[in-house]
Scaffold this motif. Sequence first.
Motif, PDB file in Angstrom:
ATOM      1  N   ASP A  82       0.810  -1.222   0.000  1.00 18.37           N
ATOM      2  CA  ASP A  82       0.000   0.000   0.000  1.00 18.37           C
ATOM      3  C   ASP A  82       0.844   1.274   0.000  1.00 18.37           C
ATOM      4  O   ASP A  82       0.328   2.371   0.207  1.00 18.37           O
ATOM      5  CB  ASP A  82      -0.956   0.009   1.192  1.00 18.37           C
ATOM      6  N   LYS A  83       2.143   1.162  -0.258  1.00 18.60           N
ATOM      7  CA  LYS A  83       3.058   2.310  -0.256  1.00 18.60           C
ATOM      8  C   LYS A  83       3.651   2.515  -1.651  1.00 18.60           C
ATOM      9  O   LYS A  83       4.021   1.553  -2.325  1.00 18.60           O
ATOM     10  CB  LYS A  83       4.219   2.093   0.723  1.00 18.60           C
ATOM     11  N   VAL A  84       3.741   3.796  -2.042  1.00 22.27           N
ATOM     12  CA  VAL A  84       4.366   4.150  -3.314  1.00 22.27           C
ATOM     13  C   VAL A  84       5.279   5.341  -3.062  1.00 22.27           C
ATOM     14  O   VAL A  84       4.856   6.334  -2.449  1.00 22.27           O
ATOM     15  CB  VAL A  84       3.319   4.503  -4.395  1.00 22.27           C
ATOM     16  N   ALA A  85       6.521   5.251  -3.505  1.00 24.99           N
ATOM     17  CA  ALA A  85       7.485   6.336  -3.385  1.00 24.99           C
ATOM     18  C   ALA A  85       7.838   6.831  -4.782  1.00 24.99           C
ATOM     19  O   ALA A  85       8.064   6.029  -5.690  1.00 24.99           O
ATOM     20  CB  ALA A  85       8.743   5.855  -2.666  1.00 24.99           C
ATOM     21  N   VAL A  86       7.882   8.151  -4.936  1.00 20.76           N
ATOM     22  CA  VAL A  86       8.181   8.746  -6.241  1.00 20.76           C
ATOM     23  C   VAL A  86       9.283   9.791  -6.084  1.00 20.76           C
ATOM     24  O   VAL A  86       9.181  10.693  -5.248  1.00 20.76           O
ATOM     25  CB  VAL A  86       6.936   9.408  -6.865  1.00 20.76           C
ATOM     26  N   ASP A  87      10.312   9.648  -6.893  1.00 16.49           N
ATOM     27  CA  ASP A  87      11.367  10.659  -7.026  1.00 16.49           C
ATOM     28  C   ASP A  87      11.029  11.414  -8.302  1.00 16.49           C
ATOM     29  O   ASP A  87      10.935  10.815  -9.369  1.00 16.49           O
ATOM     30  CB  ASP A  87      12.733   9.978  -7.135  1.00 16.49           C
TER      31      ASP A  87
END
Length: 149
Positions: A82-87
């Motif tokens: 349920d986690k999304v990381a965006v650079d």
Amino acid sequence: MVNHLNRQRVISFLKRFETGDTEATLARCSNDIDVVANAPVDILPHMGHRRGKDEVRQMWKTIHGSYSSIRHELKTIVAEDDKVAVDMRAYYRKRANRRIVQFDMAAFYTLRNGRITHIREILDSFDLVQQVLERDLTATLLGNKQSDA
């Protein structure tokens, strides 16, 4: 499978946000959305901590009122459960003079039942403040002296 879906949900959210359609963007969020973007809110009133769709709606309307166009260049996206990381690199065009403010940002999203519940944005707010104010603050802060450090 859920990783891919949540990754796509965040991308869709960012694309909606870029269009300025606040209601369509909010439709991708839970009612108890919690957004944190640490920065000096006296200079950047669209930053700070907001809870719930009403507060987030006002924050996003402030952003779209100040900037005529917004674009995100997504560099890296990592999704796990349920986690999304965006650079990403963000480009915001000021309405007042059409100058572009650009900055790198890391954004962390938490989803529940397909909707975004938390957004945590981390960025160089000093650089962003300088761009928004259109002046180099280093000399002012150092009293026009070179740093010994």
